[in-house]
Design an enzyme around this catalytic site. Structure first.
Site, PDB file in Angstrom:
ATOM      1  CG  HIS A  80      -0.277   0.064   2.543  1.00  0.00           C
ATOM      2  ND1 HIS A  80      -0.161  -1.002   3.396  1.00  0.00           N
ATOM      3  CD2 HIS A  80       0.340   1.092   3.167  1.00  0.00           C
ATOM      4  CE1 HIS A  80       0.481  -0.641   4.489  1.00  0.00           C
ATOM      5  NE2 HIS A  80       0.802   0.624   4.377  1.00  0.00           N
TER       6      HIS A  80
HETATM    7  P1  TYD Z   1      -1.306  -2.723   7.591  1.00  0.00           P
HETATM    8  O1  TYD Z   1      -0.855  -1.295   7.721  1.00  0.00           O
HETATM    9  O2  TYD Z   1      -1.958  -3.106   6.298  1.00  0.00           O
HETATM   10  O3  TYD Z   1      -0.057  -3.689   7.847  1.00  0.00           O
HETATM   11  P2  TYD Z   1       1.227  -3.997   6.939  1.00  0.00           P
HETATM   12  O4  TYD Z   1       1.526  -2.756   6.130  1.00  0.00           O
HETATM   13  O5  TYD Z   1       2.323  -4.328   7.904  1.00  0.00           O
HETATM   14  O6  TYD Z   1       0.925  -5.169   6.068  1.00  0.00           O
HETATM   15  O7  TYD Z   1      -2.248  -3.054   8.817  1.00  0.00           O
HETATM   16  C1  TYD Z   1      -2.760  -4.342   9.052  1.00  0.00           C
HETATM   17  C2  TYD Z   1      -4.054  -4.210   9.827  1.00  0.00           C
HETATM   18  O8  TYD Z   1      -3.828  -3.567  11.075  1.00  0.00           O
HETATM   19  C3  TYD Z   1      -5.105  -3.371   9.110  1.00  0.00           C
HETATM   20  O9  TYD Z   1      -6.365  -3.998   9.282  1.00  0.00           O
HETATM   21  C4  TYD Z   1      -5.108  -2.047   9.820  1.00  0.00           C
HETATM   22  C5  TYD Z   1      -4.638  -2.402  11.216  1.00  0.00           C
HETATM   23  N1  TYD Z   1      -3.842  -1.319  11.830  1.00  0.00           N
HETATM   24  C6  TYD Z   1      -4.404  -0.543  12.814  1.00  0.00           C
HETATM   25  O10 TYD Z   1      -5.563  -0.714  13.225  1.00  0.00           O
HETATM   26  N2  TYD Z   1      -3.658   0.462  13.383  1.00  0.00           N
HETATM   27  C7  TYD Z   1      -2.376   0.705  12.988  1.00  0.00           C
HETATM   28  O11 TYD Z   1      -1.708   1.626  13.538  1.00  0.00           O
HETATM   29  C8  TYD Z   1      -1.812  -0.105  11.940  1.00  0.00           C
HETATM   30  C9  TYD Z   1      -0.410   0.117  11.455  1.00  0.00           C
HETATM   31  C10 TYD Z   1      -2.578  -1.105  11.393  1.00  0.00           C
END
Ligand code: TYD
Length: 145
Positions: A59
């Site tokens: 993303h």
């Molecule tokens: P995501 O940012 O997509 O993780 P990565 O980039 O490591 O793959 O986040 C994964 C899940 O966690 C998504 O459902 C959103 C949630 N999340 C939060 O609720 N708060 C946060 O601060 C972060 C970073 C993620």
């Protein structure tokens, strides 16, 4: 780990301050509005990376600024600014990498002992995420002068 050479836009290297105290541990410091080029509002960690085929990230953020550190183990960070791409192997907390706005990022090749720490400029906001690559490309193209 040598200092990464950043080729993509809206990224950069953040050098931690290090106090080496072997064999009693090394201390790594990065202060908000110091080495970290923003005021830190949120910190999150990723561990338990038991799946070697895990793919995280995939993303970009529209406004959020982040810096990502490999606290332990290693992983590969792939960056894409919409024009250039690069892969960076992170294997120490010595250097963090800035994930600026509109920078598509993907993390792979995690060692089982990998621990990642991320500092962020703002609270969590799902609306700030772009999770579709084609939408990211379109928004980057739109923001070009
Ligand atoms: P995501 O940012 O997509 O993780 P990565 O980039 O490591 O793959 O986040 C994964 C899940 O966690 C998504 O459902 C959103 C949630 N999340 C939060 O609720 N708060 C946060 O601060 C972060 C970073 C993620």
């Amino acid at each position: 780990m040598s200092e990464p050479v950043i080729k993509v836009a809206r990224s950069g290297v953040v050098a931690s301050q290090v106090f080496r105290d072997a064999p009693d541990g090394d201390l790594f410091i990065a202060e908000g509005l110091g080495a970290i080029p923003f005021d830190i509002k949120r910190v999150y960690f990723i561990n338990a990376l038991a799946n070697p085929n895990a793919v995280r990230g995939k993303h970009a953020h529209r406004r959020l600024e982040q810096v990502i550190f490999c606290v332990n183990g290693s992983f590969k960070l792939c960056l894409d600014d919409g024009e250039k791409t690069q892969g960076i192997q992170l294997s120490a907390p010595t250097y963090g990498v800035r994930l600026g706005p509109m920078l598509w990022h993907t993390m792979t090749e995690f060692s089982p002992d990998c621990v990642i720490a991320v500092v962020a400029s703002d609270h969590f906001d799902a609306a700030d995420y772009i999770r579709e690559y084609e939408l990211f490309r379109a928004e980057v193209a739109q923001s070009r002068p």
